[in-house]
Scaffold this motif. Structure first.
Motif, PDB file in Angstrom:
ATOM      1  N   GLY A  59       0.794  -1.226   0.000  1.00  0.00           N
ATOM      2  CA  GLY A  59       0.000   0.000   0.000  1.00  0.00           C
ATOM      3  C   GLY A  59       0.823   1.272   0.000  1.00  0.00           C
ATOM      4  O   GLY A  59       0.399   2.293   0.548  1.00  0.00           O
ATOM      5  N   ILE A  60       2.012   1.241  -0.606  1.00  0.00           N
ATOM      6  CA  ILE A  60       2.900   2.408  -0.642  1.00  0.00           C
ATOM      7  C   ILE A  60       3.067   2.863  -2.088  1.00  0.00           C
ATOM      8  O   ILE A  60       3.492   2.094  -2.947  1.00  0.00           O
ATOM      9  CB  ILE A  60       4.287   2.079  -0.047  1.00  0.00           C
ATOM     10  CG1 ILE A  60       4.160   1.619   1.405  1.00  0.00           C
ATOM     11  CG2 ILE A  60       5.217   3.281  -0.148  1.00  0.00           C
ATOM     12  CD1 ILE A  60       5.476   1.168   2.017  1.00  0.00           C
ATOM     13  N   GLU A  61       2.706   4.095  -2.367  1.00  0.00           N
ATOM     14  CA  GLU A  61       2.922   4.678  -3.689  1.00  0.00           C
ATOM     15  C   GLU A  61       4.272   5.390  -3.686  1.00  0.00           C
ATOM     16  O   GLU A  61       4.564   6.197  -2.791  1.00  0.00           O
ATOM     17  CB  GLU A  61       1.818   5.688  -4.013  1.00  0.00           C
ATOM     18  CG  GLU A  61       0.436   5.069  -4.156  1.00  0.00           C
ATOM     19  CD  GLU A  61       0.308   4.212  -5.408  1.00  0.00           C
ATOM     20  OE1 GLU A  61       1.172   4.363  -6.324  1.00  0.00           O
ATOM     21  OE2 GLU A  61      -0.631   3.405  -5.481  1.00  0.00           O
ATOM     22  N   VAL A  62       5.116   5.081  -4.662  1.00  0.00           N
ATOM     23  CA  VAL A  62       6.458   5.642  -4.681  1.00  0.00           C
ATOM     24  C   VAL A  62       6.951   5.746  -6.115  1.00  0.00           C
ATOM     25  O   VAL A  62       6.542   4.966  -6.993  1.00  0.00           O
ATOM     26  CB  VAL A  62       7.419   4.757  -3.838  1.00  0.00           C
ATOM     27  CG1 VAL A  62       7.577   3.386  -4.462  1.00  0.00           C
ATOM     28  CG2 VAL A  62       8.768   5.427  -3.643  1.00  0.00           C
ATOM     29  N   GLU A  63       7.827   6.712  -6.387  1.00  0.00           N
ATOM     30  CA  GLU A  63       8.443   6.858  -7.700  1.00  0.00           C
ATOM     31  C   GLU A  63       9.745   6.060  -7.755  1.00  0.00           C
ATOM     32  O   GLU A  63      10.351   5.759  -6.725  1.00  0.00           O
ATOM     33  CB  GLU A  63       8.725   8.337  -7.979  1.00  0.00           C
ATOM     34  CG  GLU A  63       7.472   9.198  -8.049  1.00  0.00           C
ATOM     35  CD  GLU A  63       7.818  10.663  -8.326  1.00  0.00           C
ATOM     36  OE1 GLU A  63       9.023  10.976  -8.385  1.00  0.00           O
ATOM     37  OE2 GLU A  63       6.881  11.461  -8.478  1.00  0.00           O
ATOM     38  N   ARG A  64      10.175   5.759  -8.968  1.00  0.00           N
ATOM     39  CA  ARG A  64      11.365   4.931  -9.136  1.00  0.00           C
ATOM     40  C   ARG A  64      12.604   5.590  -8.541  1.00  0.00           C
ATOM     41  O   ARG A  64      13.462   4.914  -7.982  1.00  0.00           O
ATOM     42  CB  ARG A  64      11.598   4.642 -10.624  1.00  0.00           C
ATOM     43  CG  ARG A  64      10.575   3.703 -11.209  1.00  0.00           C
ATOM     44  CD  ARG A  64      11.034   3.161 -12.540  1.00  0.00           C
ATOM     45  NE  ARG A  64      10.034   2.302 -13.153  1.00  0.00           N
ATOM     46  CZ  ARG A  64      10.269   1.492 -14.178  1.00  0.00           C
ATOM     47  NH1 ARG A  64      11.482   1.433 -14.705  1.00  0.00           N
ATOM     48  NH2 ARG A  64       9.292   0.750 -14.678  1.00  0.00           N
ATOM     49  N   ARG A  65      12.708   6.915  -8.671  1.00  0.00           N
ATOM     50  CA  ARG A  65      13.920   7.565  -8.175  1.00  0.00           C
ATOM     51  C   ARG A  65      14.056   7.397  -6.655  1.00  0.00           C
ATOM     52  O   ARG A  65      15.169   7.393  -6.126  1.00  0.00           O
ATOM     53  CB  ARG A  65      13.917   9.045  -8.557  1.00  0.00           C
ATOM     54  CG  ARG A  65      12.735   9.850  -8.036  1.00  0.00           C
ATOM     55  CD  ARG A  65      12.770  11.261  -8.571  1.00  0.00           C
ATOM     56  NE  ARG A  65      11.606  12.039  -8.135  1.00  0.00           N
ATOM     57  CZ  ARG A  65      11.394  13.288  -8.506  1.00  0.00           C
ATOM     58  NH1 ARG A  65      12.265  13.887  -9.319  1.00  0.00           N
ATOM     59  NH2 ARG A  65      10.319  13.927  -8.080  1.00  0.00           N
ATOM     60  N   ALA A  66      12.920   7.253  -5.959  1.00  0.00           N
ATOM     61  CA  ALA A  66      12.982   6.996  -4.518  1.00  0.00           C
ATOM     62  C   ALA A  66      13.565   5.604  -4.249  1.00  0.00           C
ATOM     63  O   ALA A  66      14.270   5.398  -3.259  1.00  0.00           O
ATOM     64  CB  ALA A  66      11.604   7.116  -3.888  1.00  0.00           C
ATOM     65  N   ILE A  67      13.269   4.678  -5.151  1.00  0.00           N
ATOM     66  CA  ILE A  67      13.818   3.322  -5.013  1.00  0.00           C
ATOM     67  C   ILE A  67      15.334   3.347  -5.176  1.00  0.00           C
ATOM     68  O   ILE A  67      16.061   2.653  -4.458  1.00  0.00           O
ATOM     69  CB  ILE A  67      13.179   2.374  -6.053  1.00  0.00           C
ATOM     70  CG1 ILE A  67      11.669   2.293  -5.851  1.00  0.00           C
ATOM     71  CG2 ILE A  67      13.806   0.980  -5.959  1.00  0.00           C
ATOM     72  CD1 ILE A  67      11.241   1.797  -4.493  1.00  0.00           C
ATOM     73  N   TYR A  68      15.815   4.167  -6.116  1.00  0.00           N
ATOM     74  CA  TYR A  68      17.258   4.266  -6.310  1.00  0.00           C
ATOM     75  C   TYR A  68      17.943   4.775  -5.032  1.00  0.00           C
ATOM     76  O   TYR A  68      19.031   4.306  -4.668  1.00  0.00           O
ATOM     77  CB  TYR A  68      17.581   5.200  -7.483  1.00  0.00           C
ATOM     78  CG  TYR A  68      16.979   4.754  -8.801  1.00  0.00           C
ATOM     79  CD1 TYR A  68      16.946   3.402  -9.139  1.00  0.00           C
ATOM     80  CD2 TYR A  68      16.460   5.676  -9.705  1.00  0.00           C
ATOM     81  CE1 TYR A  68      16.395   2.985 -10.347  1.00  0.00           C
ATOM     82  CE2 TYR A  68      15.904   5.270 -10.913  1.00  0.00           C
ATOM     83  CZ  TYR A  68      15.872   3.916 -11.223  1.00  0.00           C
ATOM     84  OH  TYR A  68      15.325   3.499 -12.414  1.00  0.00           O
ATOM     85  N   ARG A  69      17.302   5.719  -4.336  1.00  0.00           N
ATOM     86  CA  ARG A  69      17.866   6.227  -3.068  1.00  0.00           C
ATOM     87  C   ARG A  69      17.859   5.128  -2.007  1.00  0.00           C
ATOM     88  O   ARG A  69      18.807   4.993  -1.236  1.00  0.00           O
ATOM     89  CB  ARG A  69      17.066   7.439  -2.594  1.00  0.00           C
ATOM     90  CG  ARG A  69      17.248   8.689  -3.448  1.00  0.00           C
ATOM     91  CD  ARG A  69      16.740   9.937  -2.724  1.00  0.00           C
ATOM     92  NE  ARG A  69      15.299   9.874  -2.510  1.00  0.00           N
ATOM     93  CZ  ARG A  69      14.399  10.355  -3.356  1.00  0.00           C
ATOM     94  NH1 ARG A  69      14.792  10.924  -4.500  1.00  0.00           N
ATOM     95  NH2 ARG A  69      13.111  10.278  -3.074  1.00  0.00           N
ATOM     96  N   ASP A  70      16.781   4.335  -1.992  1.00  0.00           N
ATOM     97  CA  ASP A  70      16.714   3.235  -1.025  1.00  0.00           C
ATOM     98  C   ASP A  70      17.818   2.209  -1.281  1.00  0.00           C
ATOM     99  O   ASP A  70      18.457   1.714  -0.344  1.00  0.00           O
ATOM    100  CB  ASP A  70      15.354   2.541  -1.099  1.00  0.00           C
ATOM    101  CG  ASP A  70      14.234   3.409  -0.556  1.00  0.00           C
ATOM    102  OD1 ASP A  70      14.512   4.214   0.359  1.00  0.00           O
ATOM    103  OD2 ASP A  70      13.098   3.272  -1.032  1.00  0.00           O
ATOM    104  N   ILE A  71      18.035   1.889  -2.533  1.00  0.00           N
ATOM    105  CA  ILE A  71      19.078   0.922  -2.884  1.00  0.00           C
ATOM    106  C   ILE A  71      20.443   1.447  -2.464  1.00  0.00           C
ATOM    107  O   ILE A  71      21.279   0.710  -1.921  1.00  0.00           O
ATOM    108  CB  ILE A  71      19.038   0.603  -4.391  1.00  0.00           C
ATOM    109  CG1 ILE A  71      17.750  -0.159  -4.733  1.00  0.00           C
ATOM    110  CG2 ILE A  71      20.266  -0.211  -4.804  1.00  0.00           C
ATOM    111  CD1 ILE A  71      17.545  -0.383  -6.224  1.00  0.00           C
ATOM    112  N   ALA A  72      20.676   2.728  -2.694  1.00  0.00           N
ATOM    113  CA  ALA A  72      21.950   3.334  -2.282  1.00  0.00           C
ATOM    114  C   ALA A  72      22.116   3.253  -0.767  1.00  0.00           C
ATOM    115  O   ALA A  72      23.213   2.960  -0.255  1.00  0.00           O
ATOM    116  CB  ALA A  72      22.010   4.783  -2.754  1.00  0.00           C
ATOM    117  N   ALA A  73      21.030   3.491  -0.021  1.00  0.00           N
ATOM    118  CA  ALA A  73      21.102   3.414   1.445  1.00  0.00           C
ATOM    119  C   ALA A  73      21.388   1.992   1.902  1.00  0.00           C
ATOM    120  O   ALA A  73      22.171   1.764   2.843  1.00  0.00           O
ATOM    121  CB  ALA A  73      19.799   3.917   2.055  1.00  0.00           C
TER     122      ALA A  73
END
Length: 373
Positions: free
Chosen positions: A71-85
């Protein structure tokens, strides 16, 4: 088993503590803003469950998972930040490949280590088939869903009869607790245990019956060991005042009792290495220094049985034979083991053991003679 990176990587069960409720859409009741706070953990969970060196995933896959399952709406660029973290902070070994794909190359445990653990669980006779499946499923939580499928394929075991009892690990836990010198951070006096001991009967070969007409055994437990896939307890027997061996899967109604353990001096005098080496198949007998003559091709077999410690002596006898001298517990089981080699092995010393071997063979011969003879 080796850990990866400077920090311990985020493990699958760790993320499950926080995220197990999001397995079914709608079951996770956390508010959207609170979901966002743990989004990075959801991303880690997706990597741990769905990616390994052979199964890359994309940022789009993660976006779909977060929307549909969490149930989380998110853009792909946010995923890239998560992967970096996850790479920089949690030291997860995430590799980027062509086409915008990512792979989790390593994790807390190597897959080969987990596979070895799973095979050991399947191979243990003292673990029932149903319990083995349960344990392997737990082990599978430390790898991807694809690797888990491989782990959960049962290993084919040759001539391996597993116990049908499911409470063996509970019994082991009770025994360890009774032997403990500390409990809950406080000193603890090791205790005696009581149990009923089981055996098979011809009347019903599927169910074991109680020995001694259901009498209760009382012993002082000292050591648990595994031999040929079975768990054994070494304990000081109150009745016979000596160290005895018990198959753990044949013990039932095991209880720790409020009596201090006895037999410490007897157990302290026991040399565990030589004791376990000379007791063949867990059948005891009188200890003797015995010399056995083997053909040279059986050297590996002899070393695997007797070891290479200083108290075991090997010498060449002639071009085709060698002699090993070691301490063994002389019993019918020992004689039967030697018989298995037929003409390739023979007991040559001491004379009384040689004579006992001859008597053993004569008894067998008599058993197979015709009635008229």
């Amino acid at each position: 088993m080796k850990l990866k990176g400077e920090y311990r990587p985020l493990a699958f069960p760790f993320s499950m503590i926080y995220l197990e409720k999001c397995e079914v859409r709608g079951a996770y009741t956390m508010a959207k803003s609170e979901n966002q706070k743990v989004k990075t953990l959801f991303v880690a969970k997706y990597f741990l469950e769905n990616s390994d060196e052979n199964h890359p995933i994309t940022a789009g896959d993660i976006v779909d998972y977060l929307r549909e399952e969490c149930g989380i709406e998110v853009e792909r660029r946010a995923i890239y930040r998560d992967i970096a973290a996850l790479r920089d902070v949690f030291k997860m070994d995430i590799d980027g490949v062509r086409g915008g794909k990512y792979r989790l190359l390593s994790r807390q445990f190597e897959f080969d280590d987990l596979r070895l653990l799973a095979e050991c669980v399947h191979a243990a006779k003292f673990i029932s088939a149903s319990k083995a499946k349960e344990l392997v499923k737990t082990i599978s939580e430390f790898c991807s869903i694809y690797q888990a499928e491989e782990l959960q394929k049962e290993v084919f075991l040759c001539d391996r009869v597993k116990t049908t009892r499911n409470n063996i690990l509970l019994t082991v836990g009770i025994i360890y607790s009774a032997m403990a010198t500390k409990q809950d951070g406080k000193p603890h006096t090791p205790q005696k245990i009581t149990f009923k001991y089981l055996k098979y009967a011809l009347q019903n070969k599927r169910e074991q019956v109680e020995r001694r007409k259901g009498a209760t055994y009382k012993v002082s437990p000292y050591k648990l060991l595994i031999n040929d896939g079975n768990y054994y307890l070494l304990a000081f027997d109150d009745r016979y005042q000596e160290i005895r061996r018990y198959r753990v899967d044949r013990m039932k109604e095991v209880k720790a009792i409020d009596e201090p353990r006895e037999g410490a001096k007897v157990f302290a005098e026991l040399d565990m290495e030589s004791y376990t080496r000379r007791v063949f198949s867990m059948f005891g007998g009188k200890q003797k220094r015995v010399s056995i003559r083997f053909i040279n091709q059986l050297l590996d077999t002899a070393i695997e049985r007797f070891g290479t410690s200083p108290d075991v002596f090997y010498r060449q006898d002639d071009e085709k034979h060698f002699v090993v001298t070691a301490d063994v517990e002389v019993s019918d089981q020992f004689f039967a083991w030697v018989c298995g080699f037929r003409k390739r092995a023979a007991i040559i010393n001491p004379p009384d053991v040689v004579e006992s071997m001859k008597k053993f063979l004569e008894d067998i011969e008599t058993r197979y003679q015709d009635d008229e003879n």
